[in-house]
Design a protein around this motif. Structure first.
Motif, mmCIF file in Angstrom:
data_model
loop_
_atom_site.group_PDB
_atom_site.id
_atom_site.type_symbol
_atom_site.label_atom_id
_atom_site.label_comp_id
_atom_site.label_asym_id
_atom_site.label_seq_id
_atom_site.Cartn_x
_atom_site.Cartn_y
_atom_site.Cartn_z
ATOM 1 N N SER A 184 0.855 -1.184 0.000
ATOM 2 C CA SER A 184 0.000 0.000 0.000
ATOM 3 C C SER A 184 0.892 1.235 0.000
ATOM 4 O O SER A 184 1.771 1.372 0.853
ATOM 5 C CB SER A 184 -0.905 0.017 1.236
ATOM 6 N N PHE A 260 -6.827 1.421 0.748
ATOM 7 C CA PHE A 260 -6.325 2.340 -0.275
ATOM 8 C C PHE A 260 -7.142 2.197 -1.559
ATOM 9 O O PHE A 260 -7.475 3.190 -2.207
ATOM 10 C CB PHE A 260 -4.846 2.072 -0.553
ATOM 11 N N LYS A 261 -7.471 0.977 -1.949
ATOM 12 C CA LYS A 261 -8.303 0.781 -3.146
ATOM 13 C C LYS A 261 -9.686 1.392 -2.955
ATOM 14 O O LYS A 261 -10.242 2.008 -3.875
ATOM 15 C CB LYS A 261 -8.426 -0.717 -3.448
ATOM 16 N N THR A 264 -9.413 5.318 -2.962
ATOM 17 C CA THR A 264 -9.046 5.773 -4.306
ATOM 18 C C THR A 264 -10.259 5.768 -5.229
ATOM 19 O O THR A 264 -10.505 6.734 -5.968
ATOM 20 C CB THR A 264 -7.940 4.891 -4.884
ATOM 21 N N LYS A 265 -11.038 4.703 -5.197
ATOM 22 C CA LYS A 265 -12.245 4.631 -6.024
ATOM 23 C C LYS A 265 -13.250 5.712 -5.639
ATOM 24 O O LYS A 265 -13.873 6.346 -6.498
ATOM 25 C CB LYS A 265 -12.891 3.250 -5.893
ATOM 26 N N LYS A 268 -12.050 9.144 -6.960
ATOM 27 C CA LYS A 268 -12.221 9.249 -8.411
ATOM 28 C C LYS A 268 -13.688 9.413 -8.787
ATOM 29 O O LYS A 268 -14.018 10.124 -9.751
ATOM 30 C CB LYS A 268 -11.632 8.023 -9.096
ATOM 31 N N GLN A 274 -5.982 11.069 -10.031
ATOM 32 C CA GLN A 274 -4.832 10.537 -9.309
ATOM 33 C C GLN A 274 -3.544 10.867 -10.053
ATOM 34 O O GLN A 274 -3.452 10.715 -11.273
ATOM 35 C CB GLN A 274 -4.965 9.017 -9.139
ATOM 36 N N PRO A 279 1.032 8.163 -6.257
ATOM 37 C CA PRO A 279 -0.326 7.604 -6.232
ATOM 38 C C PRO A 279 -1.171 8.083 -5.061
ATOM 39 O O PRO A 279 -2.385 7.897 -5.070
ATOM 40 C CB PRO A 279 -0.080 6.089 -6.142
ATOM 41 N N CYS A 280 -0.559 8.727 -4.064
ATOM 42 C CA CYS A 280 -1.299 9.251 -2.923
ATOM 43 C C CYS A 280 -1.666 10.720 -3.096
ATOM 44 O O CYS A 280 -2.175 11.344 -2.160
ATOM 45 C CB CYS A 280 -0.499 9.069 -1.636
ATOM 46 N N PHE A 282 -3.975 13.438 -5.113
ATOM 47 C CA PHE A 282 -5.183 13.593 -5.919
ATOM 48 C C PHE A 282 -5.457 15.087 -6.073
ATOM 49 O O PHE A 282 -5.139 15.886 -5.198
ATOM 50 C CB PHE A 282 -6.378 12.902 -5.258
#
Length: 299
Positions: A184, A260-261, A264-265, A268, A274, A279-280, A282
């Motif tokens: 992660s 995290f998944k 993230t979803k 978005k 992203q 990746p962290c 946004f």
């Protein structure tokens, strides 16, 4: 000291006198006073501790404890003759290691309430499904759970909250049986410094937020490995009860990744993009909105 019919308010000051606290002193459950001792009429009797306490306008908590003799500290109440001070310091309370120690703790009521709140939270989020041990196939790998107790201190060092959390013994999980991936990402320090620099340069508003029981928001998909957990004592209603976890729970190796998944979803879906470099990170940048968000995921 400010007196009313049923209570006395004791205002205390720290050594620096930068801030003060008011403790509520109850007279309702005051133990009866002992008979006065027989003193020699030629000698001057020593002043009572309560009299010395009444003659002071600013009495610190430590001084009140010294005046009381300190015999009942750090229990729930500190007796100063006719006064009861309901003040507890978080650093003086040793959290129990298991539910058996909870039942022997002087703060049993507080710990049991915190444990019940944790179980209700898991039920409200539908974190697990109860199954019977006898219904599982032979050879099913079961992970044990345990209680983690903690005292959350307030800004002045007193007790703010008794916390209890059910966690899985993740070291018993086996790769390929209970999980596959565990990685992660974590926000880079350079990214956070960059956000602070941009906010300072452009005059943006800085905000921070924290997710309560964040991992419980991550659902385990049918593609994830099934995880069966034996609940700790005090959480299960019978010895034959086993939990099939439907959400990520603290202690599992893949809990951070599933959370995290999930976040993230969700970001978005509400319009965030992203970053490909971090990746962290946004962001939403258009004619109406300029928003940067750095996500920190830990265990």
């Amino acid at each position: 000291l400010t007196h009313t019919n049923t209570h006395t308010h004791l205002q205390t000051h720290t050594l620096s006198d930068t801030y003060s606290h008011t403790y509520r002193i109850s007279h309702e459950h005051t133990p009866p006073l002992p008979p006065p001792p027989q003193h020699n009429p030629k000698s001057q009797p020593p002043p009572r501790r309560s009299a010395r306490l009444q003659n002071k306008t600013n009495v610190s908590l430590a001084e009140a404890i010294l005046l009381s003799g300190g015999n009942n500290y750090p229990k729930q109440s500190v007796f100063c003759d006719v006064y009861v001070i309901n003040a507890r310091l978080a650093a003086d309370i040793i959290p129990p290691n298991n539910f058996d120690e909870v039942l022997q703790s002087p703060y049993k009521i507080e710990w049991i309430k915190a444990s019940n709140d944790e179980v209700r939270s898991l039920l409200a989020t539908r974190t697990f499904i109860k199954v019977k041990l006898s219904s599982l196939p032979v050879g099913t790998k079961i992970i044990s759970g345990r209680w983690v107790y903690k005292v959350k201190p307030a800004a002045d060092g007193t007790v703010a909250l008794f916390k209890a959390r059910i966690v899985a013994k993740g070291f018993l999980a086996k790769r390929g049986v209970h999980y596959t991936e565990t990685f992660s990402p974590v926000a880079q320090a350079t990214t956070i410094r960059l956000l602070l620099a941009i906010a300072t340069t452009l005059g943006l508003h800085l905000r921070d937020a924290d997710f309560k029981t964040a991992f419980l928001n991550a659902k385990r998909s049918p593609d994830d490995k099934p995880v069966y957990m034996r609940p700790p004592k005090g959480a299960a209603q019978s010895d034959d009860e086993i939990w099939l976890l439907k959400r990520s729970i603290y202690g599992l190796p893949d809990s951070s990744l599933l959370w995290f998944k999930t976040i993230t979803k969700a970001l978005k879906d509400i319009g965030f993009t992203q970053s490909q470099n971090d990746p962290c990170l946004f962001f939403i940048i258009n004619n109406k909105v300029y928003m940067l968000l750095s996500l920190v995921v830990d265990d």
